[in-house]
Design an enzyme around this catalytic site. Structure first.
Site, PDB file in Angstrom:
ATOM      1  N   LYS A   1      42.380  46.879  42.090  1.00  0.00           N
ATOM      2  CA  LYS A   1      43.115  45.741  42.654  1.00  0.00           C
ATOM      3  C   LYS A   1      42.410  44.451  42.272  1.00  0.00           C
ATOM      4  CE  LYS A   1      42.838  43.695  46.639  1.00  0.00           C
ATOM      5  NZ  LYS A   1      43.072  42.267  46.243  1.00  0.00           N
TER       6      LYS A   1
ATOM      7  N   GLY B   1      32.557  41.261  46.320  1.00  0.00           N
ATOM      8  CA  GLY B   1      33.148  40.245  47.181  1.00  0.00           C
ATOM      9  C   GLY B   1      32.171  39.818  48.260  1.00  0.00           C
TER      10      GLY B   1
ATOM     11  N   GLU C   1      28.682  45.005  45.653  1.00  0.00           N
ATOM     12  CA  GLU C   1      28.012  43.827  45.069  1.00  0.00           C
ATOM     13  C   GLU C   1      28.544  42.636  45.846  1.00  0.00           C
ATOM     14  OE1 GLU C   1      27.574  40.498  43.465  1.00  0.00           O
ATOM     15  OE2 GLU C   1      28.861  41.205  41.819  1.00  0.00           O
TER      16      GLU C   1
ATOM     17  N   CYS D   1      28.414  34.411  42.691  1.00  0.00           N
ATOM     18  CA  CYS D   1      27.675  35.043  43.788  1.00  0.00           C
ATOM     19  C   CYS D   1      26.167  34.911  43.614  1.00  0.00           C
ATOM     20  CB  CYS D   1      28.065  36.513  43.912  1.00  0.00           C
ATOM     21  SG  CYS D   1      27.894  37.451  42.382  1.00  0.00           S
TER      22      CYS D   1
ATOM     23  N   GLU E   1      26.535  30.983  52.215  1.00  0.00           N
ATOM     24  CA  GLU E   1      26.970  30.889  50.820  1.00  0.00           C
ATOM     25  C   GLU E   1      28.126  29.897  50.720  1.00  0.00           C
ATOM     26  OE1 GLU E   1      27.863  33.982  47.167  1.00  0.00           O
ATOM     27  OE2 GLU E   1      28.512  34.530  49.189  1.00  0.00           O
TER      28      GLU E   1
END
Length: 792
Positions: A191, A243, A265, A299, A396
């Site tokens: 997806k 994500g 991750e 990220c 973040e």
């Protein structure tokens, strides 16, 4: 005007990349797309999700959201294709992966333009980085497929893999996931993010052109609800997710007890450490690549700038000047440095964090560059002096904003760098190789770049530590996460030996065959349980053999604190090997006593008890032999670096031992962990807890440092719950009931511990092929990848 003045005043003119071919492709398909299931497109008539161009807000296309019917169809297609695909010779799978790489290479410009339109990132980045690296992954894994029979002998593919990727690197993340899965012989349901699905759709068309068998790759669209259907589907063997950490936690909870393999991750808040002896101009360019690359939507962005005090003013002055020269604008303009934020929602989230920082008293410095009137743009910037406790220092941002903090010493830099729940990456800038490598060793991160940042390659393992997730993508280590040891027959369900935890009077113990009232073993010392309660350990006939502590939360807390203090154990592999050999020697000296105890506890025949002790001794020597041989590797990567993959211990690991083979099982769990430098809090078999008592003296006389192994007795699942909830525990190895295994996996989501359970099945601890081996060492370690400049 001299040459210098001319160079200072020169500016780039517009250099737009034509989007004609991509727009024709979109128009030729009516700008409406469906799911790619079983080799064909379906569901376009339900396309209700708008896909926009972040640069101007215009609609590019529409896609549908997959529901239960579509996910079931995609998984069924993948499951149907799996037997034939997994049985293909590696050479045949290699040919398909090679064909994918070649077709992508032939259409490199098309995919680069489509990615820029869909994501908002500059064409310079998609053309020079994203698409070439995606191609590299398919080439690289074509090689692994060709060599799989010999390089991964004895390992089998998992089955159907569910893969969920983010919107910041759409095609590259697809390649990271699909290439190793196919090379290993798995089939896929993937997806893409609903914000950026277009390159995945074009990729699906490409798969038809190369003739990939139907059902091997299926691509479905949708948002969080669609992702949840994939995660929870009972016929999916593995979930690979990239994500946010918050979603990663939910996936961990959703897959608990399912037996699914999991790699995550997740987010990061990476330190970018600039030492006083750094090349400041190079470090400033590192910020451009490490923070403002891809609009900061990375990220592993080095968004926490840690700058040594003596050079902070000079560094920030150069950073301000460089920031002013960045060009923000049309992603298809080749002279653009920063494109558009992916969506209005993401832009609003970033702006909300910046507003909160202002309310906390921090001042944002931003470039004065003009922003386009349409689209989702944010100027690059940084906070010049942010406290480590500031929200923007901890959360973040996922935008083109950095925070700056100064440090004085290397020790302080390490403390600041590790002052985060994340552990994805770090970037270190120093001309002193000693300082750089010391920092690289001490910073807790899965990837460390020295005098570089954001370097990636298909043959360099990538992944995080702590709450940045677990599992690796790329190289041999990434392939391993799509394979499993070949199963030899079915395993029986775990059957616990019932222990009676009710209080027993001391007089009853005194009349037992052996008078034993044991304590816990914490920090190298015997310690009474906090509550003072004990329970009876009985032989198979019900006779009391002695008393063992009923431990609780405080006992676990004390044991974890002792384990944390013993972190020096990880430093010297040769020293660990010596201690393990010595441990085996001392165990051998008491083998008769241990065999007698095993016999009394379990009722096993004498020969069987003696064999269990003998095999425990053999495993001591086996792991002693491997302790200084669990090597890392230097990977051959396209960028000319020494790309080192080093194996590091997980940290503090909780061990919950089974009832079968109480001595052998307990030591089989503990030995690989301490051989690789971990510290252990172990709970022996509750029914046979007395097996721990002679181990205290064996540990003491084997020079095992206090706190490396701590033994705490009591109810397995009660203590497992406490260990799983403890944020200072980094991993759990659990052998107990299926319900207990599921509970541990669920509770581990708090700090995303690395959990390994028996899935509620028993294990034959006497079989060397299943109860020891290199894979046990791999489970006890995590890979740190360090990029070191090397040569010209």
């Amino acid at each position: 005007m001299n040459i210098r003045d001319i160079m200072e005043t020169m500016d780039y003119g517009p250099a737009p990349e034509a989007a004609t071919d991509v727009l024709a492709w979109l128009d030729g398909r009516g700008r409406v797309f469906g799911h790619f299931i079983d080799g064909g497109f379906t569901g376009a008539d339900a396309a209700g999700i708008r896909v926009e161009n972040p640069a101007d807000g215009e609609t590019l296309a529409r896609i549908p959201a997959a529901g239960e019917a579509e996910i079931n169809a995609a998984v069924a297609a993948a499951a149907k294709a799996f037997p034939r695909w997994s049985r293909l010779p590696g050479f045949e799978r290699s040919r398909y992966l090679y064909a994918i790489a070649r077709h992508l290479q032939q259409r490199e410009r098309f995919f680069a333009v489509l990615e820029s339109l869909d994501n908002g990132k500059p064409i310079r980045e998609t053309r020079n980085a994203d698409i070439p690296l995606a191609i590299r992954h398919f080439y690289h894994h074509a090689g692994w497929a060709a060599a799989a029979e010999t390089e991964f002998a004895g390992l089998d593919p998992l089955g159907v893999c569910g893969q969920i990727i983010p919107w910041n690197f759409p095609l590259l993340m697809l390649a990271w996931k699909i290439a190793p899965a196919l090379a290993a012989g798995n089939t896929v349901v993937l997806k893409p993010a609903d914000l950026t699905p277009l390159t995945a759709i074009a990729f699906a068309e490409l798969l038809g052109e190369v003739g990939l068998p139907k059902g091997v790759v299926n691509i479905v669209h949708g948002g969080a609800a669609t992702g949840a259907l994939i995660v929870r589907h009972p016929d999916i063997a593995k979930i690979a997710f990239t994500g946010s950490t918050a979603v990663g936690r939910e996936i961990r909870r959703a897959t608990a007890g399912s037996g699914k393999k999991l790699s995550l991750e997740l987010g990061g808040k990476s330190p970018f450490i600039v030492c006083a002896d750094a090349d400041l101009d190079a470090a400033v360019e590192g910020v451009v690549e490490g923070v403002w690359f891809n609009q900061g939507e990375v990220c592993c962005a080095g968004s926490r700038l840690l700058v040594q005090e003596g050079i902070a003013e000079r560094f920030l002055a150069r950073l301000r000047a460089r920031m002013e020269r960045l060009r923000v604008g049309d992603p298809l303009d080749k002279s653009t440095d920063m494109g558009a934020i992916v969506s209005a929602g993401q832009k609003a989230r970033i702006e909300g964090l910046l507003k909160q920082a202002g309310a906390e008293g921090y001042t944002l410095e931003q470039s004065s560059c003009p922003l386009p009137p349409k689209g989702h743009y944010i100027a690059p910037g940084f906070f010049a002096d942010a406290e480590p406790s500031a929200t923007v220092s901890q959360v973040e941002i996922f935008g083109p904003i950095a925070v700056t903090t100064t440090f004085r010493t290397v020790d302080e830099a390490v403390q600041l760098a590790n002052n985060t729940a994340y552990g994805l990456s770090a970037s270190i800038w120093s001309e002193n190789i000693n300082a750089a490598t010391e920092l690289a060793a001490r910073v807790k991160a899965g990837v460390v770049w020295i005098n570089a940042t954001n370097m990636f390659d298909a043959n360099a393992p990538f992944g995080g530590m702590k709450e940045s997730g677990y599992g690796r993508e790329g190289a041999r280590e990434g392939m391993a996460f799509y394979l499993q040891r070949a199963r030899a027959g079915r395993r029986a369900p775990f059957k616990p030996v019932v222990a009676d935890f009710s209080a027993v009077p001391q007089a009853d113990a005194a009349t037992a065959f052996i008078d034993r009232t044991m304590k816990n073993y914490i920090g190298g010392k015997q310690a009474r349980p906090d509550g003072g309660a004990s329970y009876a350990i009985r032989d198979p006939k019900g006779e009391v053999l002695g008393l063992a502590p009923v431990s609780g939360r405080k006992d676990i807390r004390n044991a974890v604190e002792a384990a944390i203090k013993a972190k020096g154990w990880a430093a010297n592999a040769h020293g660990r090997a010596q201690v393990l050999f010595f441990l085996g020697e001392n165990l051998s000296a008491r083998s008769t006593e241990l065999a007698g105890l095993v016999q009394r506890l379990t009722g096993a025949p004498k020969a069987q008890a003696e064999a269990e002790v003998r095999q425990t001794l053999e495993r001591c020597f086996y792991y002693a032999g491997l302790a200084d041989k669990d090597d890392g590797a230097i990977h051959a990567t396209k960028p000319r670096h020494l790309t080192l993959s080093l194996k590091e211990p997980v940290g503090v690991v909780g061990v919950l031992a089974p009832d079968q083979s109480p001595l052998l099982a307990l030591m089989s769990l503990v030995l690989p962990l301490i051989a690789t430098g971990n510290r252990v809090v172990a709970v022996p078999s509750p029914a046979h807890a007395l097996i721990a008592q002679p181990l205290y003296q064996i540990f003491d006389t084997s020079d095992l440092p206090g706190g490396v192994v701590n033994l705490v007795t009591g109810e397995r699942d009660v203590l497992a719950k406490t260990l799983a909830e403890h944020d200072a525990v980094d991993g759990i190895w659990y052998h107990g009931s299926a319900e207990g295994a599921a509970a541990v996996e669920t509770l581990s989501a708090g700090n995303l511990k690395q959990v390994w359970t028996n899935d509620g099945q028993s294990l034959d601890w006497s079989q060397d092929t299943v109860a020891r081996g290199r894979d046990w060492m791999d489970r006890a370690t995590q890979v740190k990848t360090i990029w070191v400049p090397y040569g010209a």
